[in-house]
Design a protein around this motif. Structure first.
Motif, PDB file in Angstrom:
ATOM      1  N   ARG A  69     -13.090   7.182   5.768  1.00  0.00           N
ATOM      2  CA  ARG A  69     -12.870   6.280   6.764  1.00  0.00           C
ATOM      3  C   ARG A  69     -11.674   6.939   7.540  1.00  0.00           C
ATOM      4  NH1 ARG A  69     -12.010   0.250   3.759  1.00  0.00           N
ATOM      5  NH2 ARG A  69     -14.209   0.156   3.322  1.00  0.00           N
ATOM      6  N   GLY A  70     -10.973   7.745   6.805  1.00  0.00           N
ATOM      7  CA  GLY A  70      -9.954   8.653   7.433  1.00  0.00           C
ATOM      8  C   GLY A  70     -10.534   9.481   8.554  1.00  0.00           C
ATOM      9  N   GLN A  71     -11.684  10.249   7.996  1.00  0.00           N
ATOM     10  CA  GLN A  71     -12.586  11.085   9.131  1.00  0.00           C
ATOM     11  C   GLN A  71     -12.977  10.340   9.873  1.00  0.00           C
ATOM     12  OE1 GLN A  71     -15.364  12.192   6.039  1.00  0.00           O
ATOM     13  NE2 GLN A  71     -14.787  14.441   6.496  1.00  0.00           N
ATOM     14  N   SER A  79      -5.275   5.606   6.018  1.00  0.00           N
ATOM     15  CA  SER A  79      -6.708   6.176   6.527  1.00  0.00           C
ATOM     16  C   SER A  79      -6.840   7.207   5.576  1.00  0.00           C
ATOM     17  CB  SER A  79      -6.702   6.645   8.179  1.00  0.00           C
ATOM     18  OG  SER A  79      -6.374   5.604   8.973  1.00  0.00           O
ATOM     19  N   ARG A  80      -7.762   7.158   4.543  1.00  0.00           N
ATOM     20  CA  ARG A  80      -8.043   8.169   3.799  1.00  0.00           C
ATOM     21  C   ARG A  80      -9.620   8.125   3.511  1.00  0.00           C
ATOM     22  NH1 ARG A  80      -3.907   5.128   0.672  1.00  0.00           N
ATOM     23  NH2 ARG A  80      -2.138   6.566   0.879  1.00  0.00           N
ATOM     24  N   GLY A  81      -9.868   9.330   2.979  1.00  0.00           N
ATOM     25  CA  GLY A  81     -11.257   9.549   2.823  1.00  0.00           C
ATOM     26  C   GLY A  81     -12.382   9.761   3.899  1.00  0.00           C
ATOM     27  N   ARG A 105      -0.794   8.479   9.145  1.00  0.00           N
ATOM     28  CA  ARG A 105      -2.249   8.301   8.594  1.00  0.00           C
ATOM     29  C   ARG A 105      -2.466   7.975   7.092  1.00  0.00           C
ATOM     30  NH1 ARG A 105      -5.913  10.232  12.636  1.00  0.00           N
ATOM     31  NH2 ARG A 105      -4.679  11.316  14.265  1.00  0.00           N
ATOM     32  N   SER A 106      -1.313   7.480   6.409  1.00  0.00           N
ATOM     33  CA  SER A 106      -1.433   7.011   5.161  1.00  0.00           C
ATOM     34  C   SER A 106      -2.318   5.833   4.786  1.00  0.00           C
ATOM     35  CB  SER A 106       0.120   6.668   4.439  1.00  0.00           C
ATOM     36  OG  SER A 106       1.164   7.564   4.870  1.00  0.00           O
ATOM     37  N   THR A 109       0.783  -1.265   0.030  1.00  0.00           N
ATOM     38  CA  THR A 109      -0.024  -0.022  -0.063  1.00  0.00           C
ATOM     39  C   THR A 109       0.794   1.351  -0.084  1.00  0.00           C
ATOM     40  OG1 THR A 109      -1.731  -1.140   1.196  1.00  0.00           O
ATOM     41  CG2 THR A 109      -1.760   1.334   1.443  1.00  0.00           C
TER      42      THR A 109
END
Length: 180
Positions: free
Chosen positions: A97-99, A93-95, A90-91, A47
């Protein structure tokens, strides 16, 4: 641009063995033994675009992040610490889901919120199932405390580390003298 170097370390805990993975930016992944550590390392490396996972302990900033995380996790599970304060990468955890995963860190030690309350907190009250998915895919369990999220009916819901682990963490926080 060079891919980030990864360092990793296994640590013993009352929750079983945990895998900690860090980059120079910060802790990027915490994994429970049941996830398969080799598979977790492979997924993180793929990833993040890392070709060589590197040494177990790591050097430099990544190694320091591992050392800090291991010490603070040990203090947390011993009931001596309520916040794990290590730099995070936090690479993973995006979008949306990251919020959601970022919002997890606002849930106070020793308290719980429902999946619905968490959905409302991120401004998406109808996204209860998506919040559940975000919790289930949290790359930093314990550190970003998804164990503090429960079902509206009071049930535990799910947990990547298993329901016994979630129960242990919730009971630890409920009974620990609130450490500094």
């Amino acid at each position: 641009m060079n891919a980030p170097a990864l360092a990793h370390r296994n640590v013993a805990s009352p929750l079983g063995e945990l895998l900690l993975v860090a980059t120079a930016t910060g802790l990027v992944r915490v994994a429970f033994n049941g996830e398969g550590f080799a598979a977790v390392l492979d997924t993180v490396a793929r990833t993040l675009g890392v070709e060589d996972v590197g040494g177990r302990e790591g050097a430099g900033a990544a190694g320091q992040h591992l050392e800090t995380a291991a010490r603070q996790l040990a203090e947390y599970v011993a009931g001596e610490r309520c916040d794990i304060e290590v730099p995070l990468d936090r690479s993973l955890s995006r979008g949306f889901r990251g919020q959601v995963q970022a919002q997890l860190q606002t849930i106070p030690y020793g308290t719980t919120v429902t999946y619905r309350q968490l959905a409302e907190a991120v401004g998406r009250p109808a996204a209860v199932r998506a919040v559940g998915t975000a919790c289930a895919t949290n790359p930093l369990p314990i550190v970003m405390p998804c164990h503090r999220v429960v079902r509206s009916d009071g049930g535990l819901g799910g947990y990547l580390g298993g329901l016994e682990t979630k129960r242990f963490l919730l009971e630890l926080e409920a009974t620990a003298a609130h450490p500094a």
